[in-house]
Design a protein around this motif. Structure first.
Motif, PDB file in Angstrom:
ATOM      1  N   LEU A 164      -8.086  15.157  10.739  1.00  0.00           N
ATOM      2  CA  LEU A 164      -7.646  15.101  12.127  1.00  0.00           C
ATOM      3  C   LEU A 164      -8.795  14.680  13.039  1.00  0.00           C
ATOM      4  CD1 LEU A 164      -5.477  15.599  14.285  1.00  0.00           C
ATOM      5  CD2 LEU A 164      -6.211  17.978  14.327  1.00  0.00           C
ATOM      6  N   ALA A 165      -9.990  15.163  12.754  1.00  0.00           N
ATOM      7  CA  ALA A 165     -11.153  14.786  13.568  1.00  0.00           C
ATOM      8  C   ALA A 165     -11.434  13.288  13.467  1.00  0.00           C
ATOM      9  CB  ALA A 165     -12.373  15.586  13.131  1.00  0.00           C
ATOM     10  N   VAL A 166     -11.210  12.707  12.295  1.00  0.00           N
ATOM     11  CA  VAL A 166     -11.487  11.281  12.100  1.00  0.00           C
ATOM     12  C   VAL A 166     -10.303  10.424  12.553  1.00  0.00           C
ATOM     13  CG1 VAL A 166     -11.927   9.497  10.364  1.00  0.00           C
ATOM     14  CG2 VAL A 166     -13.115  11.674  10.226  1.00  0.00           C
ATOM     15  N   GLY A 167      -9.090  10.790  12.159  1.00  0.00           N
ATOM     16  CA  GLY A 167      -7.916   9.965  12.429  1.00  0.00           C
ATOM     17  C   GLY A 167      -7.241  10.233  13.758  1.00  0.00           C
ATOM     18  N   GLY A 168      -7.453  11.391  14.328  1.00  0.00           N
ATOM     19  CA  GLY A 168      -6.833  11.735  15.593  1.00  0.00           C
ATOM     20  C   GLY A 168      -5.355  12.057  15.442  1.00  0.00           C
ATOM     21  N   LEU A 169      -4.706  12.297  16.572  1.00  0.00           N
ATOM     22  CA  LEU A 169      -3.287  12.631  16.568  1.00  0.00           C
ATOM     23  C   LEU A 169      -2.427  11.451  16.108  1.00  0.00           C
ATOM     24  CD1 LEU A 169      -2.914  14.715  19.839  1.00  0.00           C
ATOM     25  CD2 LEU A 169      -2.870  15.526  17.488  1.00  0.00           C
ATOM     26  N   GLY A 170      -2.937  10.240  16.292  1.00  0.00           N
ATOM     27  CA  GLY A 170      -2.199   9.062  15.860  1.00  0.00           C
ATOM     28  C   GLY A 170      -1.945   9.070  14.367  1.00  0.00           C
ATOM     29  N   SER A 171      -2.883   9.601  13.614  1.00  0.00           N
ATOM     30  CA  SER A 171      -2.720   9.684  12.170  1.00  0.00           C
ATOM     31  C   SER A 171      -1.551  10.591  11.802  1.00  0.00           C
ATOM     32  CB  SER A 171      -4.013  10.203  11.535  1.00  0.00           C
ATOM     33  OG  SER A 171      -3.863  10.329  10.152  1.00  0.00           O
ATOM     34  N   ILE A 172      -1.428  11.704  12.499  1.00  0.00           N
ATOM     35  CA  ILE A 172      -0.322  12.632  12.230  1.00  0.00           C
ATOM     36  C   ILE A 172       1.006  11.971  12.568  1.00  0.00           C
ATOM     37  CG2 ILE A 172       0.726  14.817  12.907  1.00  0.00           C
ATOM     38  CD1 ILE A 172      -2.103  15.901  13.331  1.00  0.00           C
ATOM     39  N   VAL A 173       1.063  11.286  13.697  1.00  0.00           N
ATOM     40  CA  VAL A 173       2.300  10.625  14.107  1.00  0.00           C
ATOM     41  C   VAL A 173       2.683   9.533  13.111  1.00  0.00           C
ATOM     42  CG1 VAL A 173       3.344   9.192  15.909  1.00  0.00           C
ATOM     43  CG2 VAL A 173       1.970  11.168  16.538  1.00  0.00           C
ATOM     44  N   ARG A 174       1.700   8.749  12.663  1.00  0.00           N
ATOM     45  CA  ARG A 174       1.990   7.684  11.694  1.00  0.00           C
ATOM     46  C   ARG A 174       2.501   8.259  10.378  1.00  0.00           C
ATOM     47  NH1 ARG A 174      -2.609   5.594  14.171  1.00  0.00           N
ATOM     48  NH2 ARG A 174      -3.979   6.479  12.597  1.00  0.00           N
ATOM     49  N   VAL A 175       1.941   9.372   9.955  1.00  0.00           N
ATOM     50  CA  VAL A 175       2.373   9.991   8.694  1.00  0.00           C
ATOM     51  C   VAL A 175       3.783  10.554   8.818  1.00  0.00           C
ATOM     52  CG1 VAL A 175       1.949  11.927   7.144  1.00  0.00           C
ATOM     53  CG2 VAL A 175       0.064  10.479   7.844  1.00  0.00           C
ATOM     54  N   LEU A 176       4.067  11.242   9.922  1.00  0.00           N
ATOM     55  CA  LEU A 176       5.374  11.860  10.080  1.00  0.00           C
ATOM     56  C   LEU A 176       6.489  10.850  10.315  1.00  0.00           C
ATOM     57  CD1 LEU A 176       4.451  15.006  12.187  1.00  0.00           C
ATOM     58  CD2 LEU A 176       4.848  14.851   9.739  1.00  0.00           C
ATOM     59  N   THR A 177       6.166   9.658  10.805  1.00  0.00           N
ATOM     60  CA  THR A 177       7.189   8.652  11.048  1.00  0.00           C
ATOM     61  C   THR A 177       7.225   7.565   9.990  1.00  0.00           C
ATOM     62  OG1 THR A 177       5.681   7.389  12.462  1.00  0.00           O
ATOM     63  CG2 THR A 177       7.119   8.998  13.547  1.00  0.00           C
ATOM     64  N   ALA A 178       6.376   7.653   8.991  1.00  0.00           N
ATOM     65  CA  ALA A 178       6.331   6.614   7.953  1.00  0.00           C
ATOM     66  C   ALA A 178       7.552   6.713   7.049  1.00  0.00           C
ATOM     67  CB  ALA A 178       5.057   6.771   7.128  1.00  0.00           C
ATOM     68  N   ARG A 179       8.039   5.567   6.629  1.00  0.00           N
ATOM     69  CA  ARG A 179       9.171   5.532   5.709  1.00  0.00           C
ATOM     70  C   ARG A 179       8.715   5.686   4.263  1.00  0.00           C
ATOM     71  NH1 ARG A 179      13.220   0.843   7.951  1.00  0.00           N
ATOM     72  NH2 ARG A 179      13.673   1.872   9.919  1.00  0.00           N
ATOM     73  N   LYS A 180       7.524   5.188   3.978  1.00  0.00           N
ATOM     74  CA  LYS A 180       7.013   5.273   2.613  1.00  0.00           C
ATOM     75  C   LYS A 180       6.296   6.597   2.430  1.00  0.00           C
ATOM     76  CE  LYS A 180       6.436   0.353   2.110  1.00  0.00           C
ATOM     77  NZ  LYS A 180       5.516  -0.732   1.856  1.00  0.00           N
ATOM     78  N   THR A 181       6.658   7.316   1.388  1.00  0.00           N
ATOM     79  CA  THR A 181       6.047   8.599   1.127  1.00  0.00           C
ATOM     80  C   THR A 181       5.209   8.528  -0.137  1.00  0.00           C
ATOM     81  OG1 THR A 181       7.941   9.332  -0.181  1.00  0.00           O
ATOM     82  CG2 THR A 181       7.971   9.839   2.175  1.00  0.00           C
ATOM     83  N   VAL A 182       4.410   9.558  -0.324  1.00  0.00           N
ATOM     84  CA  VAL A 182       3.612   9.640  -1.549  1.00  0.00           C
ATOM     85  C   VAL A 182       4.210  10.672  -2.461  1.00  0.00           C
ATOM     86  CG1 VAL A 182       1.475   8.846  -0.538  1.00  0.00           C
ATOM     87  CG2 VAL A 182       2.021  11.265  -0.457  1.00  0.00           C
TER      88      VAL A 182
END
Length: 150
Positions: free
Chosen positions: A132-150
């Motif tokens: 979170l410190a490196v990626g910021g809140l944008g990283s969380i938003v991108r992960v939660l809205t991504a269609r491709k999962t791991v």
């Protein structure tokens, strides 16, 4: 009627490709394209080279694959890698990733939260803090809205 209005030349452009609600499934990559990195990662972990094991596991992520078995295996491998790090080494590992790598790491962290094992949640929270410190809140938003999962 004018002759130019009867022409069909203007219809050569497929305007549906610009529709944001249209979903086109991407073709599945061949399973042989990315071999399983599990044995290589295991060998690196036995040599106490957690950083190289981390990068190998991130690089060989099957995010574009549909095979749930491959994704489960990669998740287990990544969880082993994440839990093998010392607390003082986590920040260095996260800082060595680019933006897409941090997003992929966040996907694995959230997947680890879905299926916790003994003591994994505490370790994953440490990883989440550094990512979170490196990626910021944008990283969380991108992960939660991504269609491709791991």
């Amino acid at each position: 009627m004018a002759r130019s209005t009867l022409s069909s030349r203007f219809r050569r452009l497929d305007i549906d490709q610009y529709d944001e609600n249209r979903f086109v499934e991407e073709p599945e990559e061949a399973a042989a394209a990315e071999p399983d990195a599990g044995p290589e990662v295991e060998a690196l972990l036995r040599q106490w080279d957690a950083l190289r094991a981390f990068h190998t596991a991130i690089r060989s992520s099957p995010a574009n694959m549909k095979s749930q078995a491959m994704k489960e295996q990669a998740q287990g491998t990544m969880l082993k890698v994440l839990t093998s790090f010392k607390s003082s080494e986590i920040e260095q590992a996260v800082n060595s990733l680019d933006r897409n790598g941090v997003d992929l790491l966040m996907k694995y962290i959230y997947k680890g939260f879905e299926k916790p094992t003994e003591n994994s949640s505490a370790i994953l929270l440490q990883w989440h803090e550094k990512a979170l410190a490196v990626g910021g809140l944008g990283s969380i938003v991108r992960v939660l809205t991504a269609r491709k999962t791991v």
